[in-house]
Design a protein around this motif. Structure first.
Motif, mmCIF file in Angstrom:
data_model
loop_
_atom_site.group_PDB
_atom_site.id
_atom_site.type_symbol
_atom_site.label_atom_id
_atom_site.label_comp_id
_atom_site.label_asym_id
_atom_site.label_seq_id
_atom_site.Cartn_x
_atom_site.Cartn_y
_atom_site.Cartn_z
ATOM 1 N N GLU A 57 0.828 -1.212 0.000
ATOM 2 C CA GLU A 57 0.000 0.000 0.000
ATOM 3 C C GLU A 57 0.861 1.261 0.000
ATOM 4 N N LEU A 58 1.933 1.260 0.783
ATOM 5 C CA LEU A 58 2.823 2.422 0.805
ATOM 6 C C LEU A 58 3.517 2.618 -0.542
ATOM 7 N N SER A 59 3.902 1.521 -1.189
ATOM 8 C CA SER A 59 4.552 1.667 -2.493
ATOM 9 C C SER A 59 3.556 2.175 -3.538
ATOM 10 N N LYS A 60 2.311 1.732 -3.465
ATOM 11 C CA LYS A 60 1.288 2.251 -4.386
ATOM 12 C C LYS A 60 1.111 3.749 -4.189
ATOM 13 N N THR A 61 1.070 4.169 -2.936
ATOM 14 C CA THR A 61 0.943 5.593 -2.635
ATOM 15 C C THR A 61 2.114 6.362 -3.229
ATOM 16 N N PHE A 62 3.329 5.874 -3.001
ATOM 17 C CA PHE A 62 4.516 6.554 -3.517
ATOM 18 C C PHE A 62 4.488 6.649 -5.040
ATOM 19 N N ASN A 64 2.083 6.693 -7.033
ATOM 20 C CA ASN A 64 1.022 7.553 -7.546
ATOM 21 C C ASN A 64 1.399 9.030 -7.494
ATOM 22 N N TYR A 65 2.472 9.364 -6.779
ATOM 23 C CA TYR A 65 2.945 10.746 -6.749
ATOM 24 C C TYR A 65 3.519 11.135 -8.108
#
Length: 94
Positions: A57-62, A64-65
């Protein structure tokens, strides 16, 4: 022609005392996978599923930046983006 499978490395021998042949097999699989495929998956590593899900989830968030925001996380101003990001962003201009 059959589709090649993603190489799988079983790390359980590293958690079992005396399984030298299993450790060698894992190391050989990693070397072959890196040479022939460039990646591999790991099983029986002992990392809890909750932690893996959180990392995903954290990598997906990153990712998406914007590239501009991701560059702020780079190790240096002139450090290149990972190859995948370079291809998506096109040539870097100064």
């Amino acid at each position: 022609m059959p589709t090649p499978a993603i190489p799988t490395v079983d790390l359980s021998p590293f958690f079992t005392a005396g399984d030298d042949s299993g450790r060698k097999r894992a190391k050989d699989t990693i070397a072959e996978a890196c040479t022939d495929f460039g990646f591999f998956q790991i099983v029986n590593h002992g990392v809890p599923l909750d932690l893996m899900n959180q990392a995903m989830e954290l990598s997906k968030t990153f990712f998406n930046y914007s590239d501009e925001v991701k560059r702020k996380s780079s190790s240096g101003r002139d450090a290149p983006l990972p190859r995948r990001l370079q291809q998506a962003a096109g040539p870097l201009t100064g």
